[in-house]
Design a protein around this motif. Structure first.
Motif, PDB file in Angstrom:
ATOM      1  N   TRP A   1       3.268  -3.479  -1.726  1.00 32.77           N
ATOM      2  CA  TRP A   1       2.690  -2.156  -1.991  1.00 32.77           C
ATOM      3  C   TRP A   1       3.462  -1.373  -3.055  1.00 32.77           C
ATOM      4  O   TRP A   1       2.876  -0.546  -3.747  1.00 32.77           O
ATOM      5  CB  TRP A   1       2.598  -1.327  -0.701  1.00 32.77           C
ATOM      6  CG  TRP A   1       1.410  -1.737   0.105  1.00 32.77           C
ATOM      7  CD1 TRP A   1       1.399  -2.515   1.231  1.00 32.77           C
ATOM      8  CD2 TRP A   1       0.048  -1.426  -0.170  1.00 32.77           C
ATOM      9  NE1 TRP A   1       0.117  -2.698   1.662  1.00 32.77           N
ATOM     10  CE2 TRP A   1      -0.735  -2.040   0.824  1.00 32.77           C
ATOM     11  CE3 TRP A   1      -0.579  -0.693  -1.174  1.00 32.77           C
ATOM     12  CZ2 TRP A   1      -2.119  -1.935   0.845  1.00 32.77           C
ATOM     13  CZ3 TRP A   1      -1.970  -0.579  -1.148  1.00 32.77           C
ATOM     14  CH2 TRP A   1      -2.717  -1.199  -0.149  1.00 32.77           C
TER      15      TRP A   1
ATOM     16  N   ARG B   1       2.041  -1.382  -6.531  1.00 39.86           N
ATOM     17  CA  ARG B   1       0.729  -0.714  -6.491  1.00 39.86           C
ATOM     18  C   ARG B   1       0.904   0.794  -6.466  1.00 39.86           C
ATOM     19  O   ARG B   1       0.185   1.518  -7.164  1.00 39.86           O
ATOM     20  CB  ARG B   1      -0.043  -1.151  -5.254  1.00 39.86           C
ATOM     21  CG  ARG B   1      -0.387  -2.625  -5.224  1.00 39.86           C
ATOM     22  CD  ARG B   1      -0.915  -3.012  -3.861  1.00 39.86           C
ATOM     23  NE  ARG B   1      -1.160  -4.441  -3.772  1.00 39.86           N
ATOM     24  CZ  ARG B   1      -1.270  -5.097  -2.634  1.00 39.86           C
ATOM     25  NH1 ARG B   1      -1.180  -4.439  -1.487  1.00 39.86           N
ATOM     26  NH2 ARG B   1      -1.485  -6.383  -2.632  1.00 39.86           N
TER      27      ARG B   1
ATOM     28  N   TYR C   1       3.856   4.028   6.119  1.00 41.02           N
ATOM     29  CA  TYR C   1       3.288   2.678   6.216  1.00 41.02           C
ATOM     30  C   TYR C   1       4.134   1.824   7.164  1.00 41.02           C
ATOM     31  O   TYR C   1       3.606   1.174   8.060  1.00 41.02           O
ATOM     32  CB  TYR C   1       3.220   2.038   4.822  1.00 41.02           C
ATOM     33  CG  TYR C   1       2.787   0.591   4.852  1.00 41.02           C
ATOM     34  CD1 TYR C   1       1.446   0.256   4.738  1.00 41.02           C
ATOM     35  CD2 TYR C   1       3.719  -0.431   5.004  1.00 41.02           C
ATOM     36  CE1 TYR C   1       1.042  -1.073   4.784  1.00 41.02           C
ATOM     37  CE2 TYR C   1       3.325  -1.758   5.053  1.00 41.02           C
ATOM     38  CZ  TYR C   1       1.985  -2.075   4.945  1.00 41.02           C
ATOM     39  OH  TYR C   1       1.596  -3.392   5.001  1.00 41.02           O
TER      40      TYR C   1
ATOM     41  N   ALA D   1      -5.300  -2.890  -4.783  1.00 37.76           N
ATOM     42  CA  ALA D   1      -4.952  -3.923  -3.799  1.00 37.76           C
ATOM     43  C   ALA D   1      -6.116  -4.870  -3.510  1.00 37.76           C
ATOM     44  O   ALA D   1      -5.929  -5.862  -2.796  1.00 37.76           O
ATOM     45  CB  ALA D   1      -4.514  -3.260  -2.497  1.00 37.76           C
TER      46      ALA D   1
END
Length: 185
Positions: free
Chosen positions: A14, A17, A85, A144
């Motif tokens: 992640w 991203r 997250y 993603a």
């Protein structure tokens, strides 16, 4: 910025991203893929300091529309998003069965929603009152290659949650934001 344990690799995927989407939102796409430049660190650090004071000490931002401020939303994305997250991945890992359909209320740019997708949920809806935060969530989904539904939802307007049948409803750090500074509880 690593995370140990079984979900560390998911979080590591992640980071580029998050950086890419943050840079796109600022209209600047140059810089290293997996880390911030020194100037970017300075910029994000100032936003993190403001968020930290406003959400934990002074509480002036608790319940405020800080996700509509590009500087604060960017600081959230690059500092608090990975933390939220990771927390969500750990909590979701404790469930005895994977939820198929998830509604994430007060999602912001959807760290809990993406944790649910990475934990195996088939359908996830991120709901928030901040249009810029939902736009970043959609940009992250595109980056993603994930399917993420987004809905505008403002609990202060007494709006009911988005309709649908959900196996799990998450609320991330929403409870921290229900009462601002000086609000009677």
């Amino acid at each position: 910025m690593g995370m140990s344990g079984p979900y560390g690799k998911d979080l590591e995927r992640w980071i580029p991203r998050l950086i890419a989407v943050w840079r796109q939102a600022r209209g600047r796409a140059d810089g290293p893929e997996t880390r911030l430049t020194p100037q970017e660190v300075k910029e994000v650090g100032a936003g993190v300091k403001q968020l930290s004071l406003g959400l934990t000490r002074e509480r002036k931002l608790a319940g405020a529309r800080y996700m509509d401020d590009p500087k604060l939303l960017g600081a959230y994305l690059l500092f608090y998003w990975p933390v939220s997250y990771a927390q969500a991945r750990e909590a979701l890992g404790e469930l005895s069965a994977r939820p198929r359909s998830v509604l994430d209320l007060g999602s912001g740019p959807a760290p809990v929603a993406f944790a649910a997708l990475d934990a195996g949920a088939a359908e996830v809806t991120a709901a928030d009152r901040s249009k810029p935060a939902l736009a970043l969530a959609r940009a992250l989904a595109t980056e993603a290659g994930e399917a993420l539904a987004t809905r505008e939802w403002d609990p202060l307007r007494k709006a009911p949650p988005p309709e649908g049948k959900y196996d799990l409803i998450t609320m991330g750090h929403v409870l921290n934001e229900l009462y601002g500074a000086g609000t009677r509880r």
